[in-house]
Design a protein around this motif. Sequence first.
Motif, mmCIF file in Angstrom:
data_model
loop_
_atom_site.group_PDB
_atom_site.id
_atom_site.type_symbol
_atom_site.label_atom_id
_atom_site.label_comp_id
_atom_site.label_asym_id
_atom_site.label_seq_id
_atom_site.Cartn_x
_atom_site.Cartn_y
_atom_site.Cartn_z
ATOM 1 N N UNK A 75 26.052 75.595 101.071
ATOM 2 C CA UNK A 75 26.283 76.211 102.386
ATOM 3 C C UNK A 75 25.191 77.215 102.758
ATOM 4 N N UNK A 76 24.205 77.373 101.880
ATOM 5 C CA UNK A 76 23.099 78.305 102.152
ATOM 6 C C UNK A 76 22.299 77.826 103.365
ATOM 7 N N UNK A 77 22.031 78.732 104.301
ATOM 8 C CA UNK A 77 21.241 78.399 105.480
ATOM 9 C C UNK A 77 19.778 78.255 105.070
ATOM 10 N N UNK A 78 19.175 77.132 105.425
ATOM 11 C CA UNK A 78 17.774 76.864 105.105
ATOM 12 C C UNK A 78 16.979 76.889 106.398
ATOM 13 N N UNK A 79 15.922 77.687 106.403
ATOM 14 C CA UNK A 79 15.025 77.697 107.550
ATOM 15 C C UNK A 79 13.730 76.979 107.163
ATOM 16 N N UNK A 80 12.986 76.597 108.167
ATOM 17 C CA UNK A 80 11.773 75.827 107.912
ATOM 18 C C UNK A 80 10.858 76.531 106.929
ATOM 19 N N UNK B 62 17.525 73.622 114.661
ATOM 20 C CA UNK B 62 17.984 74.485 115.751
ATOM 21 C C UNK B 62 17.530 75.906 115.473
ATOM 22 N N UNK B 63 17.509 76.709 116.507
ATOM 23 C CA UNK B 63 17.084 78.101 116.341
ATOM 24 C C UNK B 63 17.964 78.792 115.311
ATOM 25 N N UNK B 64 17.317 79.554 114.459
ATOM 26 C CA UNK B 64 18.052 80.294 113.430
ATOM 27 C C UNK B 64 18.841 81.426 114.079
ATOM 28 N N UNK B 65 20.040 81.627 113.617
ATOM 29 C CA UNK B 65 20.900 82.682 114.140
ATOM 30 C C UNK B 65 20.283 84.047 113.858
ATOM 31 N N UNK B 66 19.690 84.199 112.678
ATOM 32 C CA UNK B 66 19.143 85.491 112.256
ATOM 33 C C UNK B 66 17.778 85.790 112.857
ATOM 34 N N UNK B 67 17.039 84.748 113.266
ATOM 35 C CA UNK B 67 15.691 84.942 113.813
ATOM 36 C C UNK B 67 15.372 83.763 114.732
ATOM 37 N N UNK B 68 15.417 84.006 116.024
ATOM 38 C CA UNK B 68 15.212 82.958 117.013
ATOM 39 C C UNK B 68 13.854 82.295 116.954
ATOM 40 N N UNK B 69 12.908 82.911 116.234
ATOM 41 C CA UNK B 69 11.571 82.312 116.097
ATOM 42 C C UNK B 69 11.551 81.229 115.029
ATOM 43 N N UNK B 70 12.562 81.238 114.176
ATOM 44 C CA UNK B 70 12.643 80.288 113.071
ATOM 45 C C UNK B 70 13.622 79.160 113.408
#
Length: 142
Positions: free
Chosen positions: A46-51, A81-89
């Motif tokens: 369930x860990x959120x993975x960003x690019x 999709x845009x990351x909740x914690x950082x819209x740039x990611x």
Amino acid sequence: MEASDTGRLLRKAANQLIYNFDQFAGQYGLTSMQMSVIDYLSRQGSHVVIQRDLEREFNVQRSTMTLLLQRMDKKGLVKRQKAVTDGRQKEVTLTAKAREMERIIQDYMQGQDRKIRATFDDETIEQFQEILTYYINLTEGK
């Protein structure tokens, strides 16, 4: 064997490994890198993975990962999709289509690991992993 042979042999081994992965992945319309991304994402739970996490894991540039993920998105394998914690990611998640391949990919990866462990003892594997880690962390001037 000459000292310069180590890097050459490592490169040959890496090429062979990628070739073998590509042969397996090709059966499912994937590349070895796409297969590896699916494997990595499936192991994150369930860990959120960003690019950026993927760029670091696979030691590739942002542009390379962007292109890979765009292709995977077009194939219906990942959703970005845009990351909740950082819209740039961008958050990256597997689709149901990719989830259907998880077990097949995990079984293949585990099978490869079992073959190595059946051939070499723990100490040899540990030393080999130490050498691989050295090369992964190697930068110019060190």
